[in-house]
Scaffold this active site. Structure first.
Site, short mmCIF file in Angstrom:
data_model
loop_
_atom_site.label_atom_id
_atom_site.label_comp_id
_atom_site.label_asym_id
_atom_site.label_seq_id
_atom_site.Cartn_x
_atom_site.Cartn_y
_atom_site.Cartn_z
N THR A 1 -32.94 125.05 52.56
CA THR A 1 -31.75 124.34 52.08
C THR A 1 -31.66 123.01 52.84
O THR A 1 -32.33 122.83 53.86
CB THR A 1 -30.48 125.17 52.36
OG1 THR A 1 -30.43 125.39 53.79
CG2 THR A 1 -30.53 126.51 51.68
N GLU B 1 -30.82 128.65 46.83
CA GLU B 1 -30.78 130.11 46.95
C GLU B 1 -30.91 130.81 45.60
O GLU B 1 -31.02 132.03 45.54
CB GLU B 1 -29.45 130.53 47.62
CG GLU B 1 -29.35 130.19 49.10
CD GLU B 1 -28.77 128.80 49.37
OE1 GLU B 1 -28.85 127.94 48.47
OE2 GLU B 1 -28.24 128.58 50.47
N LYS C 1 -6.89 120.34 50.15
CA LYS C 1 -5.80 121.31 50.13
C LYS C 1 -4.48 120.58 50.36
O LYS C 1 -4.14 120.23 51.47
CB LYS C 1 -6.04 122.38 51.20
CG LYS C 1 -7.34 123.13 50.93
CD LYS C 1 -7.62 124.25 51.90
CE LYS C 1 -8.97 124.86 51.61
NZ LYS C 1 -10.09 124.25 52.32
N TRP D 1 -4.88 123.40 45.56
CA TRP D 1 -6.18 122.77 45.65
C TRP D 1 -6.33 121.63 44.64
O TRP D 1 -5.98 121.77 43.47
CB TRP D 1 -7.29 123.80 45.37
CG TRP D 1 -7.48 124.76 46.50
CD1 TRP D 1 -6.73 124.85 47.63
CD2 TRP D 1 -8.48 125.77 46.59
NE1 TRP D 1 -7.21 125.86 48.43
CE2 TRP D 1 -8.28 126.45 47.82
CE3 TRP D 1 -9.53 126.19 45.77
CZ2 TRP D 1 -9.08 127.50 48.23
CZ3 TRP D 1 -10.33 127.24 46.18
CH2 TRP D 1 -10.11 127.88 47.40
P1 AMP Z 1 -29.22 122.55 46.65
O1 AMP Z 1 -29.40 123.88 47.22
O2 AMP Z 1 -29.62 121.45 47.57
O3 AMP Z 1 -29.84 122.44 45.31
O4 AMP Z 1 -27.66 122.35 46.46
C1 AMP Z 1 -26.91 123.23 45.68
C2 AMP Z 1 -25.50 122.74 45.55
O5 AMP Z 1 -25.46 121.51 44.82
C3 AMP Z 1 -24.62 123.66 44.76
O6 AMP Z 1 -24.16 124.75 45.53
C4 AMP Z 1 -23.51 122.73 44.33
O7 AMP Z 1 -22.57 122.51 45.37
C5 AMP Z 1 -24.25 121.43 44.08
N1 AMP Z 1 -24.54 121.29 42.66
C6 AMP Z 1 -25.69 121.54 42.03
N2 AMP Z 1 -25.59 121.25 40.72
C7 AMP Z 1 -24.33 120.83 40.51
C8 AMP Z 1 -23.58 120.40 39.36
N3 AMP Z 1 -24.12 120.30 38.16
N4 AMP Z 1 -22.29 120.07 39.55
C9 AMP Z 1 -21.72 120.13 40.76
N5 AMP Z 1 -22.36 120.50 41.87
C10 AMP Z 1 -23.65 120.85 41.75
#
Ligand code: AMP
Length: 559
Positions: free
Chosen positions: A188, A333, A441, A446
């Site tokens: 990550t 994940e 918040k 929210w």
């Molecule tokens: P990563 O593991 O780096 O791919 O990041 C995943 C995170 O990116 C998710 O848990 C979201 O917070 C954010 N994310 C991915 N796709 C979207 C989307 N279409 N809209 C909003 N947030 C997103």
């Protein structure tokens, strides 16, 4: 008790190598086109790709890499990286894709944590490798993804990829591995704390590739030419390098030049029909289209995810350029795909504005993923499109635990808590409103920072915007918009605030606007709100000075 009656079907393992073997056998002449780091365009077929992937597998085994051991990659989207996608897991080792945009200390941490035996790298990263090598004493060798004539001058002794694989004949049978064995390792981004490893299995990678290909997902076929702008060093480029050979789709790999002009030219030259990437990349592409006055001749759809796709971007693609936007959500994940926004028949019969409102959301899960939203007490919340909750998921391509964190599971009652806050509507459409830590918040209620950002970027003068929480004596937190203007554009704080009127609930109105030159981003192109919050930690909102005469009124009353 009676014994179960088992089905009488072949127990053929789902392995990553079967994807390239299928493409080589049934779509052997279909092309893989890469813009190379060396500067030229490289072109070959799935058949040749499989042979070279086998040569790589032979070469790594000759170097002593054993099944289960990790081999790292630090590379752009290109054919040699693709060979590693199949050659490394193909013989049972694990392909560990590393994000070169992380800080060097984080990269060293990841390489050491993964215990990478060898690292394959694009020559652009030669200086980075020289910096990393002394910090990674367990790496047995660094392999430059090039030929002898392009071998970079380096302090670190390196092997040359082409020389290594040329020494092998490619006559190798992919072994029938246990489908539950590890295939790929991705970390990550680690915006808080150290990055964590998601270790996929052959089975999860293949199931994910099936899921990603479905008509209501990316809808890939052998008539497509797919261009993943999303990097192969970030969550398997959303599974496209696996899904493209599964379908026999042509694959177009853009290398390191991801600016609008380079991407547009490659798309046109190669007849790209489907592309996928994060919103930031598409901003550059749209800016190029507008400035150059050009249009797409073959692109039909683009998958946008990784961060929320601003509605303004969706409209620009659809209305100005006739390109369908498929908004997608997922995470490392989850391999990463979770949901995609495509309308079903009933939704497509609704008025245009209602259809668009649905398409702006992150969409419905692909078969294989199950989701729910829960409140602070852990109880499931209703799917009414209003209730916000923590989003939990489960499924065969969702992690069960993090790599080398065997003690302690991240799961809650068998579900993975995503760290995202969302609503789910009666259609089963997910709408991500925030990361748990980014939600604002205000007075116990929210406010969705993403919704406010979407309004801000819809203003024609705004290039990019972030919404963060600022301390407020009465409401605890209130929204502040930090915006970057388009080159040459002018806009005042008051004008931007006025733009929000009528577009959001009164109590969601931002309290202030600040213009800056550039917003901080993470290594994967997401807004780095942690850094912005630090930068604006002592910022005093004008409304915070005048709490008696607070313009907001009570939250509940104004809802
Ligand atoms: P990563 O593991 O780096 O791919 O990041 C995943 C995170 O990116 C998710 O848990 C979201 O917070 C954010 N994310 C991915 N796709 C979207 C989307 N279409 N809209 C909003 N947030 C997103």
């Amino acid at each position: 008790m009676t014994a179960p009656l088992f089905g009488q079907m072949m127990d053929v393992p789902l392995t990553v190598s079967s994807l390239i073997a299928h493409a080589a056998r049934y779509h052997g002449d279909t092309q893989i086109v890469s813009r190379r780091i060396e500067g030229d365009i490289h072109r070959y077929t799935y058949r040749e790709c499989e042979t070279r992937a086998k040569q790589l597998a032979q070469a790594l085994m000759a170097l002593g890499v054993a099944r289960g051991e990790r081999v790292g990659t630090l590379a752009w989207n290109g054919y040699r990286h693709l060979e590693a996608y199949f050659g490394v897991p193909g013989f049972g080792a694990v392909c560990h894709t590393i994000n070169p945009r992380l800080f060097p200390e984080q990269i060293a941490y990841i390489i050491n944590h993964a215990d990478d035996q060898y690292v394959l790298f694009d020559i652009t990263f030669a200086p980075l490798i020289d910096a990393l090598a002394p910090q990674c004493p367990n790496v047995r060798g660094w392999i430059a993804l090039t030929d002898e004539s392009h071998r970079p001058a380096m302090r670190t002794p390196v092997l040359c990829y082409e020389t290594l694989i040329e020494a092998q004949d490619g006559r190798y049978e992919w072994p029938q591995l246990d489908e539950r064995s590890a295939s790929v390792l991705c970390y990550t981004s680690g915006t808080t704390g150290n990055p964590k490893g998601a270790l996929y299995s052959h089975r999860s990678s293949v199931l994910h590739a099936y899921g990603a290909s479905l008509p209501d997902a990316m809808g890939l076929s052998s008539r497509d030419a797919v261009l993943p702008v999303v990097p192969m060093f970030h969550v398997n480029a959303w599974g496209i390098p696996h899904a493209a050979p599964l379908n026999g789709a042509k694959l177009v790999l853009p290398g390191k030049d991801l600016d609008g002009k380079s991407l547009y030219e490659l798309m046109e030259a190669e007849g790209v029909t489907c592309a996928a990437g994060v919103p930031t990349v598409w901003l550059g592409l749209l800016a190029h289209l507008r400035a150059a006055g050009v249009r797409f001749s073959t692109l039909t759809r683009t998958v946008i995810g990784g961060s929320a796709c601003p509605p303004a971007m969706l409209r620009a693609f659809e209305d100005e350029y006739g390109v369908q936007v498929i908004h997608a959500w997922g995470m490392t994940e989850m391999s990463p795909l979770g949901t995609l926004a495509k309308l079903n028949w009933a939704q497509s019969q609704r008025p245009l504005e209602a259809q668009r409102a649905q398409l702006e959301k992150q969409g419905r899960v692909i078969y294989g993923v199950d989701m729910k939203i829960v409140g602070p007490d852990g109880k499931e919340l209703p799917w009414d499109g209003v209730a916000f909750g923590d989003l939990h998921v489960r499924g065969p391509w969702v992690i069960d635990r993090y790599f080398r964190q065997e003690s302690g599971t991240p799961l809650v009652d068998g579900w993975f808590p995503t760290g995202d806050v969302a609503t789910i509507d009666p259609d089963g459409f997910l709408h991500i409103t925030d990361r748990t830590k980014d939600v604002i918040k205000s007075g116990g209620e929210w406010i969705s920072s993403i919704s406010l950002e979407n309004v801000a970027v819809a203003h024609p003068a705004v290039a990019e915007a972030a919404c963060i929480a600022c301390a407020h004596p009465r409401w605890t937190e209130r929204p502040l918009i930090v915006a970057v203007l388009k080159p040459g554009a002018t806009l005042t704080r008051e004008e931007l605030l006025a733009f929000f009127v009528g577009k959001v609930a009164k109590w969601w109105m931002p309290d202030d606007v600040v213009f800056i030159n550039e917003l901080p981003h993470t290594a994967t192109g997401k807004l780095l709100k942690l850094k912005l919050r630090e930068q604006f930690r002592d910022y005093v909102l004008p409304t915070a000075l005048d709490t008696d005469n607070c313009p907001l009124g009570e939250n509940e009353a104004n809802r």
